[in-house]
Design a protein around this motif. Structure first.
Motif, PDB file in Angstrom:
ATOM      1  N   THR A 250       0.824  -1.212   0.000  1.00 48.48           N
ATOM      2  CA  THR A 250       0.000   0.000   0.000  1.00 48.48           C
ATOM      3  C   THR A 250       0.857   1.260   0.000  1.00 48.48           C
ATOM      4  OG1 THR A 250      -1.708  -1.196   1.238  1.00 48.48           O
ATOM      5  CG2 THR A 250      -1.848   1.201   1.202  1.00 48.48           C
ATOM      6  N   GLU A 251       1.907   1.270   0.799  1.00 44.10           N
ATOM      7  CA  GLU A 251       2.761   2.456   0.870  1.00 44.10           C
ATOM      8  C   GLU A 251       3.537   2.660  -0.426  1.00 44.10           C
ATOM      9  OE1 GLU A 251       5.164   2.388   4.351  1.00 44.10           O
ATOM     10  OE2 GLU A 251       3.473   2.540   5.734  1.00 44.10           O
ATOM     11  N   ARG A 252       3.898   1.582  -1.092  1.00 40.56           N
ATOM     12  CA  ARG A 252       4.589   1.720  -2.377  1.00 40.56           C
ATOM     13  C   ARG A 252       3.650   2.282  -3.443  1.00 40.56           C
ATOM     14  NH1 ARG A 252       9.488   2.191  -3.775  1.00 40.56           N
ATOM     15  NH2 ARG A 252       9.196   0.968  -5.669  1.00 40.56           N
ATOM     16  N   ILE A 253       2.397   1.835  -3.445  1.00 42.61           N
ATOM     17  CA  ILE A 253       1.445   2.292  -4.462  1.00 42.61           C
ATOM     18  C   ILE A 253       1.168   3.784  -4.318  1.00 42.61           C
ATOM     19  CG2 ILE A 253      -0.958   2.109  -5.239  1.00 42.61           C
ATOM     20  CD1 ILE A 253      -0.826  -0.864  -4.565  1.00 42.61           C
ATOM     21  N   PHE A 254       0.934   4.231  -3.084  1.00 42.80           N
ATOM     22  CA  PHE A 254       0.545   5.629  -2.846  1.00 42.80           C
ATOM     23  C   PHE A 254       1.729   6.500  -2.418  1.00 42.80           C
ATOM     24  CE2 PHE A 254      -3.365   3.189  -2.326  1.00 42.80           C
ATOM     25  CZ  PHE A 254      -4.263   3.936  -3.076  1.00 42.80           C
ATOM     26  N   ASN A 255       2.941   5.975  -2.541  1.00 50.32           N
ATOM     27  CA  ASN A 255       4.161   6.729  -2.242  1.00 50.32           C
ATOM     28  C   ASN A 255       4.139   7.293  -0.816  1.00 50.32           C
ATOM     29  OD1 ASN A 255       6.731   7.778  -2.938  1.00 50.32           O
ATOM     30  ND2 ASN A 255       5.849   9.781  -3.396  1.00 50.32           N
ATOM     31  N   ILE A 256       3.806   6.436   0.120  1.00 55.02           N
ATOM     32  CA  ILE A 256       3.778   6.820   1.532  1.00 55.02           C
ATOM     33  C   ILE A 256       5.093   6.394   2.171  1.00 55.02           C
ATOM     34  CG2 ILE A 256       2.577   6.519   3.724  1.00 55.02           C
ATOM     35  CD1 ILE A 256       0.073   5.784   2.111  1.00 55.02           C
ATOM     36  N   HIS A 257       5.798   7.341   2.758  1.00 53.63           N
ATOM     37  CA  HIS A 257       7.104   7.056   3.343  1.00 53.63           C
ATOM     38  C   HIS A 257       6.938   6.638   4.799  1.00 53.63           C
ATOM     39  CE1 HIS A 257       9.617   9.449   0.165  1.00 53.63           C
ATOM     40  NE2 HIS A 257       8.735   8.621  -0.375  1.00 53.63           N
ATOM     41  N   GLY A 258       6.421   5.427   4.976  1.00 54.85           N
ATOM     42  CA  GLY A 258       6.216   4.904   6.315  1.00 54.85           C
ATOM     43  C   GLY A 258       7.109   3.715   6.590  1.00 54.85           C
ATOM     44  N   VAL A 259       6.657   2.859   7.501  1.00 60.29           N
ATOM     45  CA  VAL A 259       7.442   1.687   7.888  1.00 60.29           C
ATOM     46  C   VAL A 259       7.636   0.743   6.713  1.00 60.29           C
ATOM     47  CG1 VAL A 259       7.463  -0.354   9.380  1.00 60.29           C
ATOM     48  CG2 VAL A 259       6.742   1.853  10.302  1.00 60.29           C
ATOM     49  N   GLY A 260       6.571   0.500   5.952  1.00 61.50           N
ATOM     50  CA  GLY A 260       6.681  -0.397   4.804  1.00 61.50           C
ATOM     51  C   GLY A 260       7.678   0.109   3.779  1.00 61.50           C
ATOM     52  N   TYR A 261       7.671   1.402   3.542  1.00 65.26           N
ATOM     53  CA  TYR A 261       8.622   2.004   2.591  1.00 65.26           C
ATOM     54  C   TYR A 261      10.054   1.817   3.076  1.00 65.26           C
ATOM     55  CZ  TYR A 261      11.118   5.655   0.010  1.00 65.26           C
ATOM     56  OH  TYR A 261      12.021   6.341  -0.756  1.00 65.26           O
ATOM     57  N   GLN A 262      10.306   2.068   4.347  1.00 64.09           N
ATOM     58  CA  GLN A 262      11.660   1.927   4.885  1.00 64.09           C
ATOM     59  C   GLN A 262      12.110   0.465   4.885  1.00 64.09           C
ATOM     60  OE1 GLN A 262      13.707   4.274   5.451  1.00 64.09           O
ATOM     61  NE2 GLN A 262      12.326   6.045   5.397  1.00 64.09           N
ATOM     62  N   LEU A 263      11.195  -0.451   5.179  1.00 62.93           N
ATOM     63  CA  LEU A 263      11.550  -1.877   5.121  1.00 62.93           C
ATOM     64  C   LEU A 263      11.899  -2.289   3.699  1.00 62.93           C
ATOM     65  CD1 LEU A 263       8.971  -3.557   7.540  1.00 62.93           C
ATOM     66  CD2 LEU A 263      11.447  -3.452   7.814  1.00 62.93           C
ATOM     67  N   TYR A 264      11.130  -1.799   2.743  1.00 61.84           N
ATOM     68  CA  TYR A 264      11.403  -2.116   1.339  1.00 61.84           C
ATOM     69  C   TYR A 264      12.778  -1.591   0.931  1.00 61.84           C
ATOM     70  CZ  TYR A 264      11.112  -1.884  -3.753  1.00 61.84           C
ATOM     71  OH  TYR A 264      11.385  -2.001  -5.078  1.00 61.84           O
ATOM     72  N   GLN A 265      13.061  -0.350   1.286  1.00 53.18           N
ATOM     73  CA  GLN A 265      14.359   0.230   0.940  1.00 53.18           C
ATOM     74  C   GLN A 265      15.495  -0.529   1.629  1.00 53.18           C
ATOM     75  OE1 GLN A 265      14.970   2.660  -1.256  1.00 53.18           O
ATOM     76  NE2 GLN A 265      12.796   2.854  -1.738  1.00 53.18           N
ATOM     77  N   GLY A 266      15.270  -0.923   2.881  1.00 56.77           N
ATOM     78  CA  GLY A 266      16.300  -1.661   3.600  1.00 56.77           C
ATOM     79  C   GLY A 266      16.571  -3.029   3.002  1.00 56.77           C
ATOM     80  N   ILE A 267      15.511  -3.700   2.547  1.00 57.85           N
ATOM     81  CA  ILE A 267      15.679  -5.023   1.942  1.00 57.85           C
ATOM     82  C   ILE A 267      16.373  -4.913   0.585  1.00 57.85           C
ATOM     83  CG2 ILE A 267      14.433  -7.000   0.977  1.00 57.85           C
ATOM     84  CD1 ILE A 267      12.325  -6.549   3.160  1.00 57.85           C
ATOM     85  N   VAL A 268      15.953  -3.941  -0.223  1.00 54.16           N
ATOM     86  CA  VAL A 268      16.546  -3.775  -1.556  1.00 54.16           C
ATOM     87  C   VAL A 268      18.022  -3.431  -1.449  1.00 54.16           C
ATOM     88  CG1 VAL A 268      16.528  -2.337  -3.618  1.00 54.16           C
ATOM     89  CG2 VAL A 268      14.382  -3.185  -2.681  1.00 54.16           C
ATOM     90  N   ARG A 269      18.356  -2.563  -0.520  1.00 56.56           N
ATOM     91  CA  ARG A 269      19.748  -2.122  -0.363  1.00 56.56           C
ATOM     92  C   ARG A 269      20.538  -3.012   0.593  1.00 56.56           C
ATOM     93  NH1 ARG A 269      18.354   4.357   0.345  1.00 56.56           N
ATOM     94  NH2 ARG A 269      17.427   4.635  -1.724  1.00 56.56           N
ATOM     95  N   GLN A 270      19.875  -4.081   1.095  1.00 57.99           N
ATOM     96  CA  GLN A 270      20.516  -5.018   2.018  1.00 57.99           C
ATOM     97  C   GLN A 270      21.061  -4.289   3.241  1.00 57.99           C
ATOM     98  OE1 GLN A 270      23.373  -7.448  -0.056  1.00 57.99           O
ATOM     99  NE2 GLN A 270      21.912  -8.110  -1.615  1.00 57.99           N
ATOM    100  N   ASN A 271      20.296  -3.333   3.723  1.00 59.17           N
ATOM    101  CA  ASN A 271      20.677  -2.545   4.886  1.00 59.17           C
ATOM    102  C   ASN A 271      20.159  -3.265   6.138  1.00 59.17           C
ATOM    103  OD1 ASN A 271      21.223  -0.572   6.809  1.00 59.17           O
ATOM    104  ND2 ASN A 271      20.718   1.102   5.410  1.00 59.17           N
ATOM    105  N   THR A 272      21.003  -4.100   6.726  1.00 56.73           N
ATOM    106  CA  THR A 272      20.579  -4.948   7.832  1.00 56.73           C
ATOM    107  C   THR A 272      20.168  -4.144   9.059  1.00 56.73           C
ATOM    108  OG1 THR A 272      22.895  -5.161   8.549  1.00 56.73           O
ATOM    109  CG2 THR A 272      22.041  -6.850   7.066  1.00 56.73           C
ATOM    110  N   GLN A 273      20.840  -3.049   9.352  1.00 56.12           N
ATOM    111  CA  GLN A 273      20.519  -2.261  10.547  1.00 56.12           C
ATOM    112  C   GLN A 273      19.094  -1.718  10.466  1.00 56.12           C
ATOM    113  OE1 GLN A 273      22.267  -1.877  13.251  1.00 56.12           O
ATOM    114  NE2 GLN A 273      24.223  -2.749  12.659  1.00 56.12           N
ATOM    115  N   THR A 274      18.718  -1.228   9.299  1.00 57.48           N
ATOM    116  CA  THR A 274      17.376  -0.673   9.130  1.00 57.48           C
ATOM    117  C   THR A 274      16.309  -1.757   9.263  1.00 57.48           C
ATOM    118  OG1 THR A 274      18.233   1.047   7.650  1.00 57.48           O
ATOM    119  CG2 THR A 274      15.866   0.606   7.573  1.00 57.48           C
ATOM    120  N   VAL A 275      16.505  -2.870   8.569  1.00 58.21           N
ATOM    121  CA  VAL A 275      15.511  -3.943   8.584  1.00 58.21           C
ATOM    122  C   VAL A 275      15.345  -4.512   9.987  1.00 58.21           C
ATOM    123  CG1 VAL A 275      14.923  -6.223   7.683  1.00 58.21           C
ATOM    124  CG2 VAL A 275      15.944  -4.524   6.171  1.00 58.21           C
ATOM    125  N   VAL A 276      16.443  -4.861  10.638  1.00 58.67           N
ATOM    126  CA  VAL A 276      16.365  -5.462  11.972  1.00 58.67           C
ATOM    127  C   VAL A 276      15.790  -4.470  12.972  1.00 58.67           C
ATOM    128  CG1 VAL A 276      17.698  -6.478  13.852  1.00 58.67           C
ATOM    129  CG2 VAL A 276      18.266  -7.040  11.502  1.00 58.67           C
TER     130      VAL A 276
END
Length: 307
Positions: A250-276
């Motif tokens: 939902t956050e990706r569709i409506f460009n909402i910079h919330g928890v889901g957006y940050q988790l997505y960015q962390g997973i794509v960039r393999q940013n372990t600190q952000t995801v964990v």
């Protein structure tokens, strides 16, 4: 009650450590974060070694976990690979997702329970059949399809809403995204409430209340609905954490910079600190929501007592 709450809080401790350990191990084996940090161009060995030492990735995984948990209890969730504190990302993301989740929960409670009560009291009638068919359709359609259709129709074709939510994410712009996020859960709440209402409507205490001559609305709200809401409250309580963590689409569709957006960015960039870090907070949300649900049982049903 007090002893029960203390016992439940103590039970949360091993669950919290077990869940965070599992997430930490899963995130650390999903790929090489240094490779993701360097992008398409491979880091030279010296730079990679320096980055591993800087972020503590040169230590064994168990030692990384102990260090991480020690920092968590001091309020330090680490630093993202872009140099920004994870707590700063949380401060920006969680208020947005909390507002989005609250909108979704309101839709679940108002629409879901209302439709469930109506269909439960009119079981087998056309309105019951129509609502059941509608909930099946909602459950069958993926969230990203519902979101894209509403975005296209309401945002692009008709101009009723903004196709993308503004960075401030005001409450009025989160109504449609909240409805999209709550759509599947709303259908389940409707069906669960309907089943519970239909079963309890044949109970002895309901017949007794009617025999006493109590008004129909009082029988429904004070007797029937109150006892029927226990499984519904259980579902909604568990759904709070699921909505916050599952808002990625939902956050990706409506460009909402919330928890889901940050988790997505962390997973794509393999940013372990952000995801964990974000998942650790979501684990706490799950645990506290389940505790709150257990305490609400005694409010809904006075027969329930906690030792």
């Amino acid at each position: 009650m007090g002893r029960y709450v203390i016992r439940r809080l103590l039970q949360m401790i091993p669950v919290f450590f077990g869940a965070t350990l599992l997430i930490f191990l899963m995130v650390n084996v999903m790929g090489d974060p240094i490779a993701g940090l360097c992008g398409e161009r491979q880091c030279d060995p010296a730079t990679a070694a320096q980055l591993r030492k800087e972020f503590g990735l040169d230590k064994p995984v168990w030692q990384q976990y102990l260090t991480y948990m020690g920092n968590v209890f001091t309020g330090d969730f680490g630093t993202a690979f872009n140099g920004q504190k994870v707590t700063e990302l949380m401060a920006d993301a969680f208020p947005v997702t909390i507002r989005l989740t609250l909108v979704a929960i309101v839709f679940e409670i108002i629409i879901g329970i209302t439709l469930g009560v109506i269909t439960g009291l009119k079981r087998g009638r056309p309105v019951d059949t129509s609502v059941l068919a509608l909930t099946l359709v909602v459950i069958a359609i993926p969230t990203f399809v519902t979101g894209l259709l509403l975005q296209l129709l309401l945002g692009v074709e008709w101009g009723v809403i903004k196709p993308a939510v503004s960075p401030e994410a005001p409450l009025n712009e989160l109504i449609i995204p909240g409805l999209v996020l709550a759509s599947v859960s709303l259908a389940y709440v409707t069906r669960l409430t309907r089943t519970s209402i239909a079963e309890n409507a044949r109970s002895d205490y309901v017949r007794t209340a009617k025999a006493k001559g109590l008004p129909r609305i009082r029988v429904i709200t004070r007797h029937l609905l109150r006892n029927s809401l226990i499984p519904v409250v259980t579902f909604i309580g568990a759904d709070i954490g699921a909505l916050m963590g599952g808002a990625i689409v939902t956050e990706r569709i409506f460009n909402i910079h919330g928890v889901g957006y940050q988790l997505y960015q962390g997973i794509v960039r393999q940013n372990t600190q952000t995801v964990v870090g974000f998942v650790t907070v979501l684990v706490l949300v799950f645990l506290l929501a389940n505790l709150l649900v257990d305490l609400l049982y005694a409010v809904l049903d006075p027969r329930i007592r906690y030792a």
